[in-house]
Design a protein around this motif. Structure first.
Motif, short mmCIF file in Angstrom:
data_model
loop_
_atom_site.label_atom_id
_atom_site.label_comp_id
_atom_site.label_asym_id
_atom_site.label_seq_id
_atom_site.Cartn_x
_atom_site.Cartn_y
_atom_site.Cartn_z
N VAL A 10 -4.96 -0.21 2.82
CA VAL A 10 -6.22 -0.66 3.15
C VAL A 10 -6.31 -1.54 4.34
N PHE A 11 -5.42 -2.55 4.18
CA PHE A 11 -5.00 -3.73 5.19
C PHE A 11 -4.29 -3.16 6.44
N VAL A 12 -3.47 -1.97 6.31
CA VAL A 12 -2.85 -1.35 7.36
C VAL A 12 -4.13 -0.41 8.07
N ALA A 13 -4.51 0.35 7.07
CA ALA A 13 -5.61 1.15 7.42
C ALA A 13 -5.62 2.43 8.27
N LEU A 14 -5.50 2.27 9.75
CA LEU A 14 -5.27 3.45 10.50
C LEU A 14 -4.15 3.44 11.48
N THR A 109 2.52 9.26 -1.54
CA THR A 109 2.09 7.82 -0.92
C THR A 109 1.76 8.25 0.46
N ALA A 110 2.33 9.05 1.32
CA ALA A 110 1.69 9.44 2.51
C ALA A 110 0.33 10.31 2.38
N ALA A 111 0.15 11.08 1.48
CA ALA A 111 -1.16 11.71 1.34
C ALA A 111 -2.23 10.70 1.10
N ASN A 114 -3.03 8.49 4.13
CA ASN A 114 -3.93 9.06 5.02
C ASN A 114 -5.34 9.23 4.31
N ILE A 115 -5.66 9.49 3.18
CA ILE A 115 -6.86 9.72 2.54
C ILE A 115 -7.58 8.45 2.74
N LEU A 116 -6.69 7.39 2.47
CA LEU A 116 -7.76 6.06 2.66
C LEU A 116 -7.99 5.68 4.10
N ASN A 117 -7.04 5.98 5.01
CA ASN A 117 -7.58 5.94 6.39
C ASN A 117 -8.58 6.75 6.81
N SER A 179 -12.59 3.24 0.89
CA SER A 179 -11.23 2.50 1.32
C SER A 179 -11.25 1.26 0.45
N LYS A 180 -11.89 1.13 -0.44
CA LYS A 180 -11.82 -0.24 -1.25
C LYS A 180 -10.54 -0.45 -2.04
N SER A 181 -9.92 -1.41 -2.30
CA SER A 181 -8.71 -1.46 -2.79
C SER A 181 -8.74 -1.52 -4.31
#
Length: 476
Positions: A10-14, A109-111, A114-117, A179-181
């Motif tokens: 979430v902090f890195v995000a996009l 992890t990657a999937a 990107n969903i959170l992004n 995108s909540k943690s």
């Protein structure tokens, strides 16, 4: 999913793509409100954020390699992976040991990253509403929702239960719509699929004005935004990609009527996804389009594709590392028929003599570096829509007719109306989707447990019980 990992994501995000070059991208931290405001205050900024999501799809951890070229295909027994091979534990379903567990962890992890992004993008496009015009915003949101559905659906197909069993009512995976943690609960597969189909329905509604409907796949517009929307629509989650994914998802749930209806919407627009030609498949020796990219409804562009080809499939790779089938297995799949475009074009004995067997050339580079199909990995193709239509026809003979359309365009003779439909469908899936990551999911959906062992002439029992990665299970 591990709580700390969610916070980091979430902090890195996009991951943002700046389109001065398709290879340049910028990591942006959304807690920096200045950067967030800058990005979502211009059309170019919003476009760049969306582009970054597509670039993430093409990473090696996802559809640039593991979910297309290697891991998921090894699970389907595509390649000869003997005990001396570096990936033998993957081929024998030793899920809790390296390298299998590390590969499955990286996919997960990657999937979800990107969903959170994607969710952050959807939240921000609402927060900064008005940066793009309403019609463009609808298309951007439709693409993002379809991407979210695509990732969630493949996660369920890989890590979840077989849907047609009673296990579909048991807890499976978490579905993330924000995108909540926080750590979302594990949902039963049936509830999870409701969310997948809801995202696709919403995406379909938002993409009613998709330029691909009235134009072509690669039409150009008159303005910067129009160019962005209209070009290369088969590399975006376009309207027909949504319908194609609906067809795939409905069939997964056993809803043959819904699957048939969705597939036939795409088939009705098949002139937008033109079949490869004899000139390309047989006559072109220097710059063939081996992925049949003109038939692609949706795919990714992996700028590292030829690096991956060199590492995985190049004839110079040692036997202990190369991904190539046993000659007998490959001949069985293609019924030793050199007329088949897929066999003739993509499988060759290297002229250099370094291998005595056919190796995989589908993702080899071409001489002309300006070809638009370079770096392409197909994820949805028009052929699959005909396969779905075939499988969902009430009368098997009508299903054979749909199957014969694909066969005709692969340079094969028609099957008789009396052919056994499911047998022929399985053969076609084995031939059609090499290096595209669909066969394992086909086997799992059909509960085909005993398949040809990629490393011998015997059969092997596929283990479909793929465990959740430790980053998910140990924190629940």
């Amino acid at each position: 999913m591990k709580k700390n990992f969610i916070k980091i994501v979430v902090f890195v995000a996009l991951t943002i793509t700046v389109f001065t070059s398709c290879k340049k991208f910028l990591d942006v931290q959304p807690e920096d409100k200045v950067l967030e405001t800058q990005l979502f205050s211009t059309k170019l900024g919003v476009q760049s954020v969306l582009n970054g999501l597509y670039i993430n799809l093409a990473k090696n951890e996802l559809y640039g390699d593991q979910m297309s070229l290697s891991t998921i295909e090894i699970l389907a027994q595509r390649y000869n992976i003997p005990s001396t091979h570096s990936l033998t534990r993957v081929a024998t379903y030793v899920y809790n040991e390296s390298p299998t567990n590390t590969r499955l962890e990286s996919i997960w992890t990657a999937a979800y990253a990107n969903i959170l992004n994607i969710n952050a993008f959807l939240e921000n496009i609402e927060k900064y509403k008005g940066t793009v015009d309403p019609s463009t915003e609808a298309i951007f949101k439709g693409e993002a929702l379809a991407m979210r559905a695509y990732l969630h659906f493949d996660l369920l197909r890989l890590y979840g239960p077989r849907y047609s069993t009673v296990d579909s009512t048991k807890q499976s995976l978490p579905y993330y719509e924000g995108s909540k943690s926080s750590i979302n609960p594990l949902l039963p597969a049936n509830e999870y699929m409701v969310k997948v189909l809801k995202d696709l329905s919403d995406a379909e509604n938002l993409l009613q004005a998709d330029p691909i409907i009235t134009g072509g796949v690669n039409t150009a517009g008159a303005t910067e935004t129009a160019d962005f929307l209209k070009s290369n629509r088969n590399f975006r989650f376009n309207y027909y990609a949504v319908k194609g994914l609906q067809a795939r998802a409905y069939l997964y749930r056993g809803n043959k009527v819904g699957a048939s209806q969705a597939a036939k919407v795409v088939i009705a627009a098949a002139d937008k996804f033109k079949w490869t030609t004899t000139a390309n498949a047989l006559n072109e020796k220097v710059n063939p389009d081996r992925t049949f990219s003109t038939e692609m409804i949706f795919g990714v562009m992996n700028t590292q594709l030829y690096t991956r080809y060199t590492a995985l499939f190049d004839p110079n790779v040692a036997d202990a590392g190369i991904l190539a089938p046993l000659p007998a297995r490959l001949a069985t799949v293609y019924e030793s028929n050199d007329n088949d475009f897929r066999y003739n074009l993509n499988w060759q004995i290297p002229s250099t003599g370094v291998k005595s067997y056919r190796t995989f050339y589908k993702y080899a580079d071409v001489v002309d570096k300006t070809k638009t199909f370079r770096f392409t990995i197909p994820l949805l193709k028009i052929s699959e829509m005909y396969y779905i239509a075939a499988e969902t026809e009430p009368l098997a003979a009508d299903g054979i007719n749909y199957l014969n359309v694909v066969r005709l365009n692969r340079n094969l003779i028609n099957l008789p109306p009396t052919a056994v439909l499911n047998t022929e469908l399985q053969k076609e899936h084995q031939k059609e989707f090499f290096g595209e990551g669909q066969l394992f999911f086909y086997y799992k959906r059909r509960n085909i447990t005993s398949v040809g062992n990629g490393s011998s002439t015997a059969n092997i029992t596929i283990n479909y019980t793929v465990p959740l990665p430790l980053s998910e299970s140990q924190y629940r």
